[in-house]
Design a protein around this motif. Structure first.
Motif, PDB file in Angstrom:
ATOM      1  N   MET A   1       0.845  -1.170   0.000  1.00 24.98           N
ATOM      2  CA  MET A   1       0.000   0.000   0.000  1.00 24.98           C
ATOM      3  C   MET A   1       0.894   1.239   0.000  1.00 24.98           C
ATOM      4  O   MET A   1       1.891   1.299   0.704  1.00 24.98           O
ATOM      5  N   GLY A   2       0.528   2.228  -0.815  1.00 21.34           N
ATOM      6  CA  GLY A   2       1.320   3.453  -0.925  1.00 21.34           C
ATOM      7  C   GLY A   2       1.130   4.376   0.267  1.00 21.34           C
ATOM      8  O   GLY A   2       0.153   4.281   1.008  1.00 21.34           O
ATOM      9  N   ARG A   3       2.076   5.267   0.441  1.00 21.75           N
ATOM     10  CA  ARG A   3       2.033   6.270   1.502  1.00 21.75           C
ATOM     11  C   ARG A   3       1.543   7.593   0.925  1.00 21.75           C
ATOM     12  O   ARG A   3       1.889   7.952  -0.203  1.00 21.75           O
ATOM     13  N   PRO A   4       0.767   8.348   1.690  1.00 18.67           N
ATOM     14  CA  PRO A   4       0.326   9.667   1.229  1.00 18.67           C
ATOM     15  C   PRO A   4       1.522  10.609   1.044  1.00 18.67           C
ATOM     16  O   PRO A   4       2.523  10.471   1.736  1.00 18.67           O
ATOM     17  N   ILE A   5       1.396  11.533   0.116  1.00 18.73           N
ATOM     18  CA  ILE A   5       2.450  12.519  -0.094  1.00 18.73           C
ATOM     19  C   ILE A   5       1.974  13.881   0.396  1.00 18.73           C
ATOM     20  O   ILE A   5       0.781  14.163   0.425  1.00 18.73           O
ATOM     21  N   ASP A   6       2.930  14.724   0.764  1.00 17.37           N
ATOM     22  CA  ASP A   6       2.612  16.047   1.290  1.00 17.37           C
ATOM     23  C   ASP A   6       2.087  16.964   0.188  1.00 17.37           C
ATOM     24  O   ASP A   6       2.688  17.057  -0.886  1.00 17.37           O
ATOM     25  N   ALA A   7       1.019  17.693   0.469  1.00 22.04           N
ATOM     26  CA  ALA A   7       0.493  18.670  -0.482  1.00 22.04           C
ATOM     27  C   ALA A   7       1.481  19.816  -0.676  1.00 22.04           C
ATOM     28  O   ALA A   7       1.521  20.427  -1.743  1.00 22.04           O
ATOM     29  N   ARG A   8       2.313  20.091   0.320  1.00 19.75           N
ATOM     30  CA  ARG A   8       3.271  21.187   0.198  1.00 19.75           C
ATOM     31  C   ARG A   8       4.472  20.818  -0.682  1.00 19.75           C
ATOM     32  O   ARG A   8       5.284  21.667  -0.999  1.00 19.75           O
ATOM     33  N   GLY A   9       4.578  19.569  -1.093  1.00 17.15           N
ATOM     34  CA  GLY A   9       5.704  19.135  -1.903  1.00 17.15           C
ATOM     35  C   GLY A   9       5.525  19.342  -3.397  1.00 17.15           C
ATOM     36  O   GLY A   9       6.353  18.897  -4.190  1.00 17.15           O
ATOM     37  N   TRP A  10       4.466  20.026  -3.808  1.00 17.39           N
ATOM     38  CA  TRP A  10       4.205  20.245  -5.235  1.00 17.39           C
ATOM     39  C   TRP A  10       4.846  21.543  -5.697  1.00 17.39           C
ATOM     40  O   TRP A  10       4.871  22.538  -4.975  1.00 17.39           O
ATOM     41  N   HIS A  11       5.379  21.519  -6.924  1.00 15.61           N
ATOM     42  CA  HIS A  11       5.998  22.687  -7.534  1.00 15.61           C
ATOM     43  C   HIS A  11       5.189  23.067  -8.776  1.00 15.61           C
ATOM     44  O   HIS A  11       4.769  22.188  -9.544  1.00 15.61           O
ATOM     45  N   PHE A  12       5.023  24.363  -8.972  1.00 18.33           N
ATOM     46  CA  PHE A  12       4.256  24.889 -10.104  1.00 18.33           C
ATOM     47  C   PHE A  12       5.114  25.932 -10.814  1.00 18.33           C
ATOM     48  O   PHE A  12       5.694  26.805 -10.163  1.00 18.33           O
ATOM     49  N   GLU A  13       5.191  25.837 -12.140  1.00 18.14           N
ATOM     50  CA  GLU A  13       6.001  26.765 -12.919  1.00 18.14           C
ATOM     51  C   GLU A  13       5.243  27.213 -14.163  1.00 18.14           C
ATOM     52  O   GLU A  13       4.470  26.444 -14.739  1.00 18.14           O
ATOM     53  N   VAL A  14       5.508  28.463 -14.572  1.00 16.21           N
ATOM     54  CA  VAL A  14       4.940  29.004 -15.811  1.00 16.21           C
ATOM     55  C   VAL A  14       6.075  29.285 -16.784  1.00 16.21           C
ATOM     56  O   VAL A  14       7.179  29.661 -16.380  1.00 16.21           O
ATOM     57  N   GLU A  15       5.794  29.081 -18.064  1.00 13.63           N
ATOM     58  CA  GLU A  15       6.799  29.315 -19.097  1.00 13.63           C
ATOM     59  C   GLU A  15       6.729  30.763 -19.567  1.00 13.63           C
ATOM     60  O   GLU A  15       5.698  31.213 -20.067  1.00 13.63           O
ATOM     61  N   ASP A  16       7.823  31.472 -19.416  1.00  9.80           N
ATOM     62  CA  ASP A  16       7.940  32.862 -19.867  1.00  9.80           C
ATOM     63  C   ASP A  16       8.433  32.834 -21.305  1.00  9.80           C
ATOM     64  O   ASP A  16       9.558  32.422 -21.581  1.00  9.80           O
ATOM     65  N   THR A  17       7.582  33.274 -22.228  1.00 11.80           N
ATOM     66  CA  THR A  17       7.923  33.247 -23.649  1.00 11.80           C
ATOM     67  C   THR A  17       8.227  34.639 -24.186  1.00 11.80           C
ATOM     68  O   THR A  17       8.171  34.870 -25.393  1.00 11.80           O
ATOM     69  N   THR A  18       8.542  35.589 -23.305  1.00  8.35           N
ATOM     70  CA  THR A  18       8.839  36.943 -23.775  1.00  8.35           C
ATOM     71  C   THR A  18      10.117  36.982 -24.598  1.00  8.35           C
ATOM     72  O   THR A  18      10.308  37.897 -25.389  1.00  8.35           O
ATOM     73  N   THR A  19      10.994  35.994 -24.421  1.00  7.64           N
ATOM     74  CA  THR A  19      12.165  35.833 -25.285  1.00  7.64           C
ATOM     75  C   THR A  19      12.054  34.442 -25.916  1.00  7.64           C
ATOM     76  O   THR A  19      12.598  33.475 -25.393  1.00  7.64           O
TER      77      THR A  19
END
Length: 156
Positions: A1-19
């Motif tokens: 059985m798997g272990r729960p993961i922390d919600a705070r461990g997620w990373h979110f990134e946006v792609e900057d296409t100005t260049t």
């Protein structure tokens, strides 16, 4: 059985296409709440007929998803968090086909990013006199998600 993961461990990134020759991914900092809704914008067609014997039937005709981030408006020494700044002051002002961009997310334990082409809707900011200023946005996926490997920068 798997272990729960922390919600705070997620990373979110946006792609900057100005260049466009050298797009850059900016991490969105100070997120303290997020929701991935994999059934947002789903559309179905009722396929119930007399042959269904009174039981409902349907086919899914469209899949959709949203990713909502909420957190605190972030600045360091008068400079906005690059991810929040890009969402608020570049991406959120684009219209038509230019309104699409890319966001990616993963848990720190994963070796692949989930990547969406999507639009972004800026959230509300505000707060009370003894609170930090809030910040948020909602990404609405366009098309199917893709994945890409996590690339670590070589140490100098």
């Amino acid at each position: 059985m798997g272990r729960p993961i922390d919600a705070r461990g997620w990373h979110f990134e946006v792609e900057d296409t100005t260049t466009p020759a050298t797009p850059v991914w900016h991490r969105i900092s100070n997120v303290n709440s997020w929701t991935n809704n994999p059934s947002e914008n789903e559309e179905t067609a009722d396929t119930t007929t007399n042959d269904s014997d009174g039981l409902y039937e349907q086919d899914v005709m469209q899949r959709g998803a949203t990713l909502e981030l909420s957190g605190q408006y972030a600045m360091t020494n008068g400079v906005r968090d690059p991810g929040q700044d890009y969402v608020d002051n570049v991406w959120a002002w684009r219209l038509g086909s230019e309104s699409r961009g890319r966001v990616r997310y993963r848990h720190k334990s994963q070796d692949e990013w989930t990547v969406w082409e999507c639009t972004v809707t800026p959230g509300e900011t505000g707060g009370e006199h003894n609170a930090k200023t809030s910040w948020g946005c909602t990404f609405t996926r366009c098309g199917a998600p893709t994945v890409e490997a996590v690339v670590t920068e070589p140490e100098a």
